[in-house]
Design a protein around this motif. Structure first.
Motif, short mmCIF file in Angstrom:
data_model
loop_
_atom_site.label_atom_id
_atom_site.label_comp_id
_atom_site.label_asym_id
_atom_site.label_seq_id
_atom_site.Cartn_x
_atom_site.Cartn_y
_atom_site.Cartn_z
N ASN B 78 0.82 -1.22 0.00
CA ASN B 78 0.00 0.00 0.00
C ASN B 78 0.85 1.27 0.00
O ASN B 78 0.36 2.35 0.27
CB ASN B 78 -0.99 -0.02 1.17
CG ASN B 78 -0.31 -0.10 2.52
OD1 ASN B 78 0.90 -0.09 2.60
ND2 ASN B 78 -1.11 -0.18 3.58
N ALA B 285 -13.30 6.18 -0.81
CA ALA B 285 -14.21 5.44 0.06
C ALA B 285 -14.15 3.94 -0.20
O ALA B 285 -14.63 3.15 0.60
CB ALA B 285 -15.63 5.96 -0.13
N HIS B 286 -13.58 3.55 -1.33
CA HIS B 286 -13.67 2.15 -1.75
C HIS B 286 -12.33 1.41 -1.70
O HIS B 286 -12.27 0.25 -1.37
CB HIS B 286 -14.24 2.05 -3.16
CG HIS B 286 -15.48 2.88 -3.34
ND1 HIS B 286 -16.70 2.52 -2.82
CD2 HIS B 286 -15.68 4.08 -3.93
CE1 HIS B 286 -17.60 3.45 -3.12
NE2 HIS B 286 -17.00 4.41 -3.79
N ARG B 287 -11.24 2.13 -2.07
CA ARG B 287 -9.94 1.44 -2.20
C ARG B 287 -8.85 2.48 -2.40
O ARG B 287 -9.12 3.67 -2.44
CB ARG B 287 -9.97 0.50 -3.42
CG ARG B 287 -10.27 1.25 -4.67
CD ARG B 287 -10.30 0.38 -5.92
NE ARG B 287 -11.09 1.06 -6.93
CZ ARG B 287 -10.72 2.17 -7.54
NH1 ARG B 287 -9.55 2.70 -7.27
NH2 ARG B 287 -11.49 2.76 -8.43
N ILE B 288 -7.60 1.98 -2.54
CA ILE B 288 -6.49 2.89 -2.82
C ILE B 288 -6.64 3.41 -4.25
O ILE B 288 -6.79 2.62 -5.18
CB ILE B 288 -5.15 2.15 -2.61
CG1 ILE B 288 -4.98 1.87 -1.11
CG2 ILE B 288 -3.98 2.98 -3.14
CD1 ILE B 288 -3.75 1.11 -0.73
#
Lengths: 136, 442
Positions: B78, B285-288
């Motif tokens: 990440n 809000a969902h992912r990187i």
């Protein structure tokens, strides 16, 4: 039930842990919170020390699969913890969608449930466990 | 790399003098080629940009073996493992991009940043962020005392390790803490205290952060308080600017809501004289987010800032609640001991600083924030802090649904149809409860 609630080794997020403590307590459970950045050793020591009925691991930083796998393997390597129910929730990877191969690997390593972000699934899992605890 | 040594603070100051807001992504990829592509696209965006190397979680917690194993396994990281890739690799990532017209900041979140500071210096970089409190309490389990000691060394390493002509820059993350639901007085105080700490340990260029919260007028008041307190408490001759973060909490789930919140933060930055804005994307809000999504966010924010015009006369009270609270907290801590490291440790041990919702064992955990009916973030409880709570607000116990409603307050408002800074009423759609195990990714 006495539930041990924990973040995973590389995950420093805590809102999920703050929320889950409130949620689990409202369901009538006793909660022991280990906080964020809990590596596999610390988790095992926490389980041996607190003797919970269940472990809830929550991860949102995108390393849930890698860290969760290490955590579950470590718990299962401890004879006293071999049968302790472990549920993992949150994000497994950085892609934003669930990888079934990762879920399978986690389950094979001894994870009793891999729940993603569905709170109803957690509620259902807890209810089923609670029913099992009460002999018919 | 260009021969001219870039200075991060100088770049922001020159941009501000030219009327341009510097916009910056949070962007980090494990793969060097992808990281380089991300920096290249950031530089090429239609905006005045600074580049970002966000470090991965393993490096952040000093699990360098874990970072190396993940790189070897090919596991997606990440962030960029700056202490695992060689300095040469990082130089190649930066080559031809990093320079006087494109500064690059390393962003991480480490309470023990020695390895990161050494790695960034080895690669020729000298701008980063953090702080003894803001990179410790909210996010990990490093004892505060250890983090304070580690950050003393980190400041000195950064200040001494720079190339000739360079002016190392350090940004305090103190204005973010847990990202949301911390009343602004404490956020402002932490930014000021950490920048004073940096200056006492050799830094001559710093930035004071503040994360957008629930109310635009209160946020403006906080940012103006930050400017004023920086002038009052930082030593003369220390270059400084204010950096605003687009909302760090649960982000709107609709593209429209996310874009409107981002644009509102850009206008807030201009209105309140911030020199730099750290953006968020609609994907947050969902992912990187991807590189493309980051670039879109940078360009959207830059356009909103350009359209906002020059700073307007004050809408917020410059001598109001936020300034008074922050000043009281700063003076209380500075008065505890001439050595700020000892003062910070003692302040937390005595609960004179107390971060709401923070699980760290060195935090007293007796304070609580809430969103008042007007949308301002205020104190329900202040514990032992030398500031006052709203006595009526502390009565109701915190519930999981109450917490979710507060965490979703901003997202809900911006996901509803309505106008820019004052979107739809907070009742109804804004209060929906969502079934999530991991309610947010900050």
């Amino acid at each position: 039930m006495k539930i041990l609630l924990s973040g995973t080794a590389s995950d420093s997020h805590t809102w999920n842990l703050v929320f889950l403590r409130l949620f689990l307590e409202e369901q009538g459970h006793e909660v022991v919170g280990l906080g964020p950045c809990v590596d596999a050793e610390l988790l095992a020591a926490g389980c041996l020390g607190h003797r919970p009925d269940m472990v809830v691991l929550s991860s949102v930083n995108g390393h849930g699969y890698r860290d969760g796998l290490a955590a579950v393997r470590r718990l299962r390597a401890e004879p006293a913890l071999a049968g302790l129910p472990v549920v993992l929730g949150g994000k497994l990877g950085i892609a934003g969608h669930r990888q079934e191969t990762e879920v399978t690997a986690l389950t094979e390593a001894g994870c009793d449930a891999v729940l993603g972000e569905d709170l109803d699934a957690l509620r259902g899992f807890l209810a089923a466990r609670a029913r099992r605890e009460v002999p018919a | 790399m260009t021969a001219h040594v870039p200075t991060f603070g100088g770049f922001v100051a020159a941009s501000a003098a030219a009327g341009r807001l510097v916009v910056q992504p949070r962007m980090g990829f494990g793969d060097p080629d992808r990281m380089r592509a991300g920096l290249g696209r950031t530089k090429a965006a239609t905006a005045r940009t600074a580049g970002t190397l966000t470090v991965d979680s393993y490096t952040r917690v000093n699990d360098l073996a874990g970072a190396l194993a993940a790189v070897r396994e090919g596991t997606g990281l990440n962030g960029y493992p700056i202490a695992t890739h060689s300095p040469d690799t990082t130089r190649e990532v930066l080559d031809g991009l990093y320079g006087a017209d494109f500064p690059v900041q390393v962003r991480h979140g480490s309470a023990r940043p020695d390895a990161i500071i050494r790695a960034l210096a080895a690669a020729g970089l000298d701008a980063t962020e953090g702080g003894p409190v803001s990179y410790c309490l909210p996010y990990g389990r490093t004892p505060l005392r250890d983090s304070v000691a580690a950050w003393e060394r980190a400041c000195e390493l950064l200040a001494e390790g720079a190339r000739p002509g360079a002016v190392p820059h350090l940004e305090s993350f103190g204005g973010c803490l847990l990202g949301q639901l911390c009343p602004p007085g404490l956020l402002v105080a932490m930014s000021v205290l950490e920048c004073v700490f940096f200056a006492r340990h050799g830094l001559r260029s710093v930035s004071l952060s503040y994360a957008q919260q629930t109310d635009a007028v209160q946020d403006e008041e906080a940012l103006r308080a930050l400017h004023r307190l920086a002038g009052e408490f930082l030593p003369a001759g220390v270059d400084h600017h204010v950096v605003l973060y687009t909302y760090m909490g649960v982000f709107p789930h609709t593209e429209r809501g996310a874009t409107r919140l981002l644009e509102a933060s850009a206008r807030l930055a201009i209105r309140s004289g911030a020199g730099r804005l750290i953006v968020k994307t609609a994907a947050e809000a969902h992912r990187i987010p991807t590189v493309e999504e980051n670039v879109r966010a940078l360009e959207t924010a830059a356009a909103a800032a350009a359209l906002a015009g020059p700073p307007e006369p004050l809408a917020a009270d410059p001598d109001g609640e936020v300034y008074q609270e922050a000043r009281t907290l700063v003076e209380t801590v500075l008065g505890l001991h001439p050595d700020l490291s000892r003062a910070l440790n003692e302040a937390f041990a005595r609960g004179l600083l107390d971060v709401p919702f923070c699980l760290h064992p060195d935090n007293a955990g007796r304070s609580l924030g809430f969103i008042d009916p007007g949308g301002r973030l205020r104190w329900a409880r202040t514990g032992a802090m030398p500031i006052r709570a709203d006595p009526a607000a502390g009565a109701a116990p915190l519930t999981s649904s109450g917490l979710i409603a507060a965490l979703w307050h901003v997202a809900g408002r911006y996901d509803l149809p309505g106008d820019d800074d004052a979107p739809g009423e907070d009742e109804g759609g804004g209060r929906r409860e969502r079934p999530v195990v991991a309610p947010l990714t900050v």
